[in-house]
Scaffold this active site. Structure first.
Site, mmCIF file in Angstrom:
data_model
loop_
_atom_site.group_PDB
_atom_site.id
_atom_site.type_symbol
_atom_site.label_atom_id
_atom_site.label_comp_id
_atom_site.label_asym_id
_atom_site.label_seq_id
_atom_site.Cartn_x
_atom_site.Cartn_y
_atom_site.Cartn_z
ATOM 1 N N HIS A 121 33.326 15.708 57.544
ATOM 2 C CA HIS A 121 33.145 14.396 57.168
ATOM 3 C C HIS A 121 34.324 13.460 57.926
ATOM 4 O O HIS A 121 35.014 13.824 58.530
ATOM 5 C CB HIS A 121 33.636 14.175 55.518
ATOM 6 C CG HIS A 121 35.095 14.201 55.289
ATOM 7 N ND1 HIS A 121 35.986 12.744 55.508
ATOM 8 C CD2 HIS A 121 35.822 15.265 54.805
ATOM 9 C CE1 HIS A 121 37.158 13.306 54.798
ATOM 10 N NE2 HIS A 121 36.965 14.744 54.642
ATOM 11 N N ASP A 133 43.016 14.781 57.737
ATOM 12 C CA ASP A 133 41.722 14.774 57.103
ATOM 13 C C ASP A 133 40.993 13.398 57.181
ATOM 14 O O ASP A 133 41.230 12.376 56.474
ATOM 15 C CB ASP A 133 42.331 14.654 55.516
ATOM 16 C CG ASP A 133 41.330 14.680 54.536
ATOM 17 O OD1 ASP A 133 40.010 15.171 54.856
ATOM 18 O OD2 ASP A 133 41.779 14.458 53.309
ATOM 19 N N GLU A 167 32.705 10.726 52.154
ATOM 20 C CA GLU A 167 33.024 11.971 51.421
ATOM 21 C C GLU A 167 34.378 11.952 50.317
ATOM 22 O O GLU A 167 34.399 12.503 49.102
ATOM 23 C CB GLU A 167 33.654 12.926 52.451
ATOM 24 C CG GLU A 167 34.065 14.560 51.941
ATOM 25 C CD GLU A 167 35.342 14.729 51.532
ATOM 26 O OE1 GLU A 167 35.538 15.723 50.830
ATOM 27 O OE2 GLU A 167 36.042 13.881 51.741
ATOM 28 N N GLU A 168 35.245 11.007 50.750
ATOM 29 C CA GLU A 168 36.442 10.711 49.988
ATOM 30 C C GLU A 168 36.086 10.068 48.748
ATOM 31 O O GLU A 168 36.974 9.912 47.714
ATOM 32 C CB GLU A 168 37.621 10.008 50.803
ATOM 33 C CG GLU A 168 37.876 10.431 52.098
ATOM 34 C CD GLU A 168 38.832 11.648 51.849
ATOM 35 O OE1 GLU A 168 39.097 12.150 50.589
ATOM 36 O OE2 GLU A 168 39.374 12.195 52.812
ATOM 37 N N ASP A 196 36.688 20.849 57.379
ATOM 38 C CA ASP A 196 37.396 19.507 56.604
ATOM 39 C C ASP A 196 38.761 20.239 56.556
ATOM 40 O O ASP A 196 39.311 20.897 55.885
ATOM 41 C CB ASP A 196 36.879 19.659 55.331
ATOM 42 C CG ASP A 196 37.486 18.375 54.642
ATOM 43 O OD1 ASP A 196 38.086 17.710 55.109
ATOM 44 O OD2 ASP A 196 36.924 18.107 53.439
ATOM 45 N N HIS A 283 46.262 12.520 52.584
ATOM 46 C CA HIS A 283 45.944 11.315 51.954
ATOM 47 C C HIS A 283 46.896 10.181 51.971
ATOM 48 O O HIS A 283 47.072 9.368 50.913
ATOM 49 C CB HIS A 283 45.397 11.491 50.378
ATOM 50 C CG HIS A 283 44.135 12.020 50.376
ATOM 51 N ND1 HIS A 283 43.331 12.231 49.261
ATOM 52 C CD2 HIS A 283 43.153 12.488 51.165
ATOM 53 C CE1 HIS A 283 42.107 12.888 49.239
ATOM 54 N NE2 HIS A 283 42.008 12.850 50.769
#
Length: 435
Positions: A121, A133, A167-168, A196, A283
């Protein structure tokens, strides 16, 4: 990396130690010869990450779905692939009121009825640039695709790469792709590999345990470097492999850890800091180019290439007969107690055959330390190796055992004991094949 130095250095161990950039396609014993895979240049992967960081910086600090930074990221990857000779397709969808994009890139040639696919992603969360990420997986997948072009690879299977949007927000892009594939097209995908987060700053080495062939391909690569792996559980079902798996497509992949905490045992075998998250910037705004472990990124990028080269070179011939397998890693204590790996055999009528095939995959730096036995369900012991092999590394062998006096069904065990000090290893796999 906290790896003890063996007391006896073998040629194979020396080569593995030198292969910091990854294997170059050496086949394990007992397997078909592998096609040589390239060493993916770490500098190239890091340049892609620097470019994604620049895109985020110029677009409000992120590359999230519906934001200008995401579209700029897609355009960046597409331009690289177009120049390298790929046929690219930009697939659009709508999520949360915004247009999303998937990028699909097909390498010309190969059997269109056997498609090997790899994907990552490309979107970040809104909080930061998303360099680990999942810039890490996206950049390594991109550089592997470019390596295919540089090599002008002509694999047996058709190669396809994907970069997923949103994706998130719940795997939106990959779900859209899979759900809009006709059933006939789904059936042509022989495997999907997902990447990922593969450059976590306090990394682990995790392998998906879904499709056994894909899993073993990655484990073979890491075994060649003397790096133990663990089964990936933190992100199980939470990344873009899930939509493929849910429609019956074989899947696999790699992961270096997110916000789970590294244990003391994991720090002992992989290095890094126990009691700390694999990625403390998961994140968060600090997920920048400073949030990458170069060694993990390098090894995982090379593992991607190793898998693409090896899994695309031909149709995997299924073993004749019925196979029962356990691919969970079991650590072998140094000069310690015996350990076992178990397979439970069911549905076989009568006794085991006189030609029972026992597949043994052990990673160890000095196999002359090892006693390896097959234990039948009734406790009968069949010795497979009694401190044989001297200073050689690793046992990857299929033994033939006359087990005709044993009832087939039940719990069969592979028992391994290390009888001398210093060298270490683990059981990587154990399988029984009934004709």
């Amino acid at each position: 990396m906290n790896i003890s130095v063996p007391r006896r250095i073998t040629a194979a161990a020396a080569l593995a130690a030198l292969a910091l950039g990854g294997l170059t396609g050496t086949a394990s014993a007992g397997s078909q010869a592998a096609v040589a895979a390239p060493d993916i240049p770490l500098a190239n992967v890091k340049q892609h990450l620097a470019d994604l960081q620049s895109i985020a910086t110029a677009n409000g600090g992120n590359r999230a779905h519906g934001r200008t930074g995401y579209k700029a990221s897609i355009d960046f990857v597409k331009a690289k692939l177009d120049a390298a000779g790929y046929t690219t397709t930009l697939q659009t969808f709508t999520s949360s009121g915004a247009t999303g994009y998937n990028l699909i890139a097909d390498w010309p040639g190969g059997d269109p009825n056997q498609v090997l696919m790899a994907g990552s992603h490309l979107d970040s969360v809104t909080a930061g640039p998303g360099i680990n990420d999942n810039g890490s997986g996206s950049a390594a997948t991109l550089e592997t695709a470019l390596a295919v072009s540089r090599a002008q690879l002509q694999p047996t299977k058709h190669l396809r790469f994907g970069w997923w949007g949103a994706e998130e927000l719940g795997l939106v892009g990959s779900k859209y792709y899979v759900n809009n594939l006709p059933a006939a097209e789904r059936s042509k995908i022989s495997g999907y590999l997902n990447f990922d987060m593969i450059g976590s700053p306090n990394p682990g080495y995790f392998v998906y345990d879904d499709d056994p062939t894909i899993e073993q391909t990655f484990k073979t690569y890491f075994a060649g470097l003397g790096i133990p792996t663990e089964i990936e559980t933190e992100g199980d079902g939470r990344s873009d492999h899930a939509p493929f798996k849910n429609v019956g497509i074989p899947v696999g992949g790699l992961f270096s850890g997110a916000d789970y905490t590294k244990t003391a045992a994991q720090a002992q075998k992989w290095g890094g800091t126990a009691g700390q998250a694999f990625d403390r910037c998961y994140h968060a705004s600090c997920d920048t180019t400073a949030n990458i472990n170069d060694t993990a990124l390098d090894r995982n990028a090379d593992a991607i290439a190793y898998a693409i080269w090896n899994l695309s070179t031909g149709t995997t011939t299924p073993p004749t007969g019925t196979v029962f397998e356990n691919t969970a890693d079991v650590s072998i204590p140094d000069n310690g107690a015996a350990v076992t790996s178990t397979v439970n055999v069911t549905g076989i009528t009568g006794n085991a055959p006189s030609t029972l095939k026992v597949g043994v995959d052990i990673v160890h730096t000095y196999i002359g330390d090892l006693v390896v036995d097959l234990i039948a369900p009734d406790g009968s012991v069949y010795n497979l190796s009694n401190r044989a092999g001297g200073s050689a590394d690793n046992i990857n062998t299929t033994y033939t055992v006359n087990a005709s006096s044993e009832v087939a069904n039940g719990a069969w065990k592979l028992r391994v004991q290390d009888k001398a000090s210093v060298d270490t290893g683990y059981i990587s796999g154990f399988k029984l094949t009934f004709p």
